[in-house]
Each structure stands twice: as structure tokens, then as C-alpha cells.
Design an enzyme around this catalytic site. Structure first.
Site, short mmCIF file in Angstrom:
data_model
loop_
_atom_site.label_atom_id
_atom_site.label_comp_id
_atom_site.label_asym_id
_atom_site.label_seq_id
_atom_site.Cartn_x
_atom_site.Cartn_y
_atom_site.Cartn_z
N CYS A 116 -3.99 24.79 41.58
CA CYS A 116 -3.63 23.37 41.63
C CYS A 116 -3.78 22.82 43.04
O CYS A 116 -3.63 21.61 43.24
CB CYS A 116 -2.20 23.17 41.14
SG CYS A 116 -1.94 23.67 39.45
N HIS A 256 1.79 17.09 44.81
CA HIS A 256 1.25 17.59 43.54
C HIS A 256 2.30 17.34 42.45
O HIS A 256 3.48 17.64 42.63
CB HIS A 256 0.94 19.08 43.69
CG HIS A 256 0.59 19.75 42.40
ND1 HIS A 256 -0.24 19.18 41.46
CD2 HIS A 256 0.95 20.96 41.90
CE1 HIS A 256 -0.37 20.01 40.44
NE2 HIS A 256 0.35 21.10 40.68
N ASN A 286 1.43 18.16 34.51
CA ASN A 286 0.72 18.76 35.64
C ASN A 286 -0.77 18.84 35.29
O ASN A 286 -1.17 19.66 34.48
CB ASN A 286 1.31 20.15 35.90
CG ASN A 286 0.64 20.88 37.04
OD1 ASN A 286 -0.42 20.48 37.51
ND2 ASN A 286 1.25 21.97 37.48
O1 UT7 Z 1 0.87 23.60 39.53
C1 UT7 Z 1 1.32 24.90 39.40
C2 UT7 Z 1 2.65 24.99 39.90
N1 UT7 Z 1 3.59 25.24 38.81
C3 UT7 Z 1 4.83 24.82 38.98
O2 UT7 Z 1 5.13 24.20 39.95
C4 UT7 Z 1 5.87 25.22 37.96
C5 UT7 Z 1 7.11 25.66 38.68
N2 UT7 Z 1 8.22 25.99 37.81
C6 UT7 Z 1 8.88 25.05 37.09
O3 UT7 Z 1 8.54 23.90 37.13
C7 UT7 Z 1 10.11 25.49 36.34
O4 UT7 Z 1 10.42 26.82 36.70
C8 UT7 Z 1 9.95 25.42 34.79
C9 UT7 Z 1 9.91 23.97 34.36
C10 UT7 Z 1 8.68 26.14 34.38
C11 UT7 Z 1 11.14 26.08 34.13
O5 UT7 Z 1 12.35 25.48 34.56
P1 UT7 Z 1 13.57 26.39 35.02
O6 UT7 Z 1 14.70 25.50 35.27
O7 UT7 Z 1 13.08 27.24 36.15
O8 UT7 Z 1 13.86 27.24 33.73
P2 UT7 Z 1 13.86 28.83 33.60
O9 UT7 Z 1 12.48 29.37 33.66
O10 UT7 Z 1 14.87 29.37 34.54
O11 UT7 Z 1 14.38 28.99 32.11
C12 UT7 Z 1 15.67 28.57 31.72
C13 UT7 Z 1 15.83 28.86 30.25
C14 UT7 Z 1 15.39 30.27 29.85
O12 UT7 Z 1 16.29 30.72 28.87
P3 UT7 Z 1 17.44 31.77 29.30
O13 UT7 Z 1 16.71 32.96 29.85
O14 UT7 Z 1 18.27 31.06 30.30
O15 UT7 Z 1 18.11 32.02 27.98
C15 UT7 Z 1 14.04 30.05 29.23
O16 UT7 Z 1 13.74 31.03 28.26
O17 UT7 Z 1 15.02 27.97 29.50
C16 UT7 Z 1 14.21 28.71 28.56
N3 UT7 Z 1 12.95 28.00 28.40
C17 UT7 Z 1 12.82 26.99 27.54
N4 UT7 Z 1 13.66 26.41 26.67
C18 UT7 Z 1 13.20 25.37 25.96
C19 UT7 Z 1 11.77 28.19 29.06
N5 UT7 Z 1 10.86 27.30 28.62
C20 UT7 Z 1 11.48 26.54 27.69
C21 UT7 Z 1 11.06 25.46 26.90
N6 UT7 Z 1 11.97 24.90 26.05
N7 UT7 Z 1 9.82 24.94 26.96
#
Ligand code: UT7
Length: 330
Positions: A116, A256, A286
Site C-alpha cells: 500500500c 493512507h 483501503n
Molecule cells: O494498507 C495495509 C495496512 N493495513 C492496515 O492498516 C490494517 C491494520 N489493522 C487494522 O486496521 C485492525 O487491526 C483491524 C481493523 C484489521 C482489526 O481491528 P482490531 O481492533 O485490531 O481487532 P482485532 O484483530 O484485535 O480483533 C478483535 C476481535 C477478534 O475476536 P476475539 O479474538 O477478541 O474474540 C477477532 O476475531 O474481533 C474479531 N474480528 C471480527 N469480528 C467481526 C476480526 N475481524 C472481524 C470482523 N467482524 N470482520
């Protein structure tokens, strides 16, 4: 004799017509509109039609940019296409396909791959060709069809991305300003945090790779989140210092568009008021290499950039890598 500078003489964007909102994704994976909005700020994204490609979207964004700049494709000397989703894996460069489609028969063409972060690298590289005096008209495009490399069964990634393209025409100028400074960086230790395992020379396409879904993008969201919240303020500050400027001098930050929480974190760290940070991740998700040029176009369309303004741009992503640039609008 006045100093040679570089200016953005034209800009254009292309977003596919098809809108996919969060409710539609609710029907594909176990997620919710509330979760996606709260965790990423994304409300909807655009999805390319079957007959659209990185090349076709690049061309659709480049044509208005060339028209605005008043540059005939025959006068283009170089085309740089920033993308992580080229039409073909490596051969030929999508840049050559764009060159052919535009009829830019006198231009050289190549692709920049930096996840990206690619548009940031492409912009800085294109500017160097102008500033060295080698070329007067350079087209830089950022385009990605992320919907084709996303695993639509993986809720941790499929909710985040969208398709699009944005282009700028860089021109030699003698008006002060243009690219004031930049910072490019890479930390290859983070390569496994955001990658597509198969389809390259390390793991060529095979029945197994297809069966294992190894051609889809994999991401450790939490790690990339930590990286992103650190790298935006650090790289923008680094570039500002090189330009002899401070955060308070920034008229607009165009980060970004990966996640509104990442952007908000960077805004607070840089102590910028909300109106000095551009956000459109809600509408497009994104779009990878397209995210900064599309955001730049929309900021210009909305009258949020005026002559003399100091613009900060920061791209980051797979690599892991980052590219920040300070641009004085001339
Ligand atoms: O351009 C490339 C650069 N990419 C990025 O910048 C992405 C960077 N990362 C992010 O933006 C965030 O980490 C995410 C949006 C991908 C995730 O947000 P988060 O607050 O970091 O959530 P997490 O990964 O810590 O997950 C929290 C919970 C998990 O469940 P448990 O383990 O707490 O039970 C995930 O399994 O949310 C769950 N989860 C979801 N729930 C509903 C993960 N994806 C989803 C989803 N819907 N789509």
C-alpha cells in the site's frame, strides 16, 4: 536562473460504479456493520466489474489528469504505475499496458511494487525524474483491484479493502514549492505480517496453492495496526524536519486510508485539528495504492488545498514499508 521544481499539474481518479456496503458483507462472513464501522470507520467500498482491471482503471484515472494538465499522451516521457495487483504477475509491467492504452508512444513505463506504500514511492521516484531535468512530463498512477486478491471467506481482511485508481501528472516548473522533502523506509522483518504467499517465484501457482487459498492476501491486523500508528507520525515528522517545518505548518495531512482509528491516532500524535486531516476511508475502504491519489483528488475537488499550502502524504503497507512526502502546493 530560476530553480527547477516539480508540480502536480493534473489529477484524476476512478472508482468502479459498484458499491458494496457493510450489510452486503454481513451476508458473506460472520461480521456486522457495527463492528466494521467501529473498528475501521469503513461504511462501503467499490468493487471492480469483471471486465475492469488495474490497467483499465489506471487509464480511466489518467485521462482526466492528462486533460487537466493539458498534456497530450504523446508528450508523456514516463509512466509509473504503483500497484500490488498488476494485470499480470510481473510480465509485462502494467505500466506498459497503460502506455499502450493511452497511446503514449514516446513514454517509458514501469511498475512500482511496495504494498500500500507504492504510490508514495512512485510519486517520489517520478518527482526525481523531473527534478533531475531528465523528463518534463511524468504520469504517476496508483491503482489496485484488491477484490481479486481478497479471500471473501476471511472476515479479518475482506471487510477492509476496495478497488480504485488515482493519477497525477508531474511537470517541470519554475514556481517555488513542489516536493519539499521525503522519507522512504522499509522493515522487511514485517514481510510475513501482510503478504500473498503464492503466485510468485517462491511458491509458484499449483493445484495445492489454489486449494490452500495461498493466492489470497494474509494479514496480521493487530501487528500492522501497531506499525501503522507508529509509522505515520514518525515518517511525517521526519519529512517535516527535513523540510525545516513542524506539524503546525501542515495545512493538510493525507494519510493512507487504511482505518479511521489509525488516522485518528496519528492526528492526535501530531496534534493536528480534525479539519487538517483528510479522511475518505468510510466511502472506499483501503484501496491500497489508489488510496492517496484518490484522497488527494477529493481534497482538491473539495477546495481543501490552496496554492502555498503544505501537504503531508504518508503511504504505508506490505513490506512492511512506508513513504512520506511533504509537498508545497504550487
Ligand atoms: O494498507 C495495509 C495496512 N493495513 C492496515 O492498516 C490494517 C491494520 N489493522 C487494522 O486496521 C485492525 O487491526 C483491524 C481493523 C484489521 C482489526 O481491528 P482490531 O481492533 O485490531 O481487532 P482485532 O484483530 O484485535 O480483533 C478483535 C476481535 C477478534 O475476536 P476475539 O479474538 O477478541 O474474540 C477477532 O476475531 O474481533 C474479531 N474480528 C471480527 N469480528 C467481526 C476480526 N475481524 C472481524 C470482523 N467482524 N470482520
Amino acid at each position: 536562473m530560476s530553480e527547477l521544481t516539480v508540480r502536480i499539474a493534473g489529477w484524476g481518479k476512478y472508482l468502479p460504479a459498484r458499491v458494496m456496503d457493510n450489510h452486503e458483507i454481513e451476508r458473506l462472513v460472520d461480521t456486522s456493520d457495527e463492528w466494521i464501522r467501529a473498528r475501521s470507520g469503513i461504511v462501503e467500498r467499490r468493487i471492480a466489474a469483471d471486465d475492469e482491471t488495474t490497467c483499465s482503471m489506471s487509464v480511466a484515472s489518467a485521462r482526466p489528469a492528462l486533460d487537466m494538465a493539458g498534456v497530450d499522451p504523446l508528450d508523456l516521457e514516463l509512466i509509473i504505475v504503483a500497484t500490488g495487483t498488476p494485470d499480470h504477475p510481473g510480465f509485462p509491467a502494467t505500466g506498459s499496458l497503460v502506455q499502450q492504452a493511452l497511446g503514449a508512444t514516446r513514454a517509458g513505463a514501469f511498475d512500482v511494487g511496495a504494498g500500500c506504500g507504492a504510490f508514495g514511492y512512485g510519486l517520489v521516484a517520478g518527482a526525481q525524474f523531473v527534478l533531475s531535468g531528465a523528463h518534463r512530463n511524468v504520469l504517476v498512477v496508483g491503482a489496485d483491484v484488491m477484490s481479486r486478491v481478497i479471500d471473501w471467506r476471511d472476515r479479518s481482511t475482506c471487510v477492509l479493502f476496495g478497488d480504485g485508481a488515482g493519477a497525477v501528472v508531474l511537470q517541470a516548473s519554475d514556481t517555488l514549492g513542489g516536493l519539499r522533502s521525503f522519507v522512504l523506509g522499509s522493515d522487511g522483518c514485517g514481510a510475513p505480517r501482510l503478504y500473498i504467499p503464492a503466485g510468485g517465484s517462491r511458491q509458484p501457482a499449483s493445484h495445492d496453492s489454489v486449494e490452500n487459498g495461498a493466492h489470497y492476501l494474509k494479514m496480521d491486523g493487530r501487528d500492522v495496526y501497531r506499525f501503522a500508528t507508529r509509522v505515520i507520525p514518525e515518517s511525517i515528522l521526519g519529512a517535516l524536519v527535513k523540510a525545516g517545518l513542524a506539524p503546525r505548518d501542515l495545512d493538510l495531512l493525507i494519510p493512507h486510508q487504511a482505518n479511521s482509528r489509525i488516522i485518528e491516532h496519528a492526528r492526535k500524535k501530531l496534534e493536528l485539528p480534525p479539519e487538517r486531516v483528510f479522511v475518505n476511508v468510510d466511502k472506499y475502504g483501503n484501496t491500497s495504492s489508489a488510496s492517496i491519489p484518490v484522497a488527494l483528488c477529493e481534497a482538491l475537488e473539495q477546495g481543501r488545498i490552496a496554492r502555498g499550502d503544505i501537504i503531508g502524504m504518508c503511504a504505508f503497507g506490505a513490506g512492511l514499508c512506508w513513504a512520506a512526502a511533504i509537498w508545497e502546493w504550487n
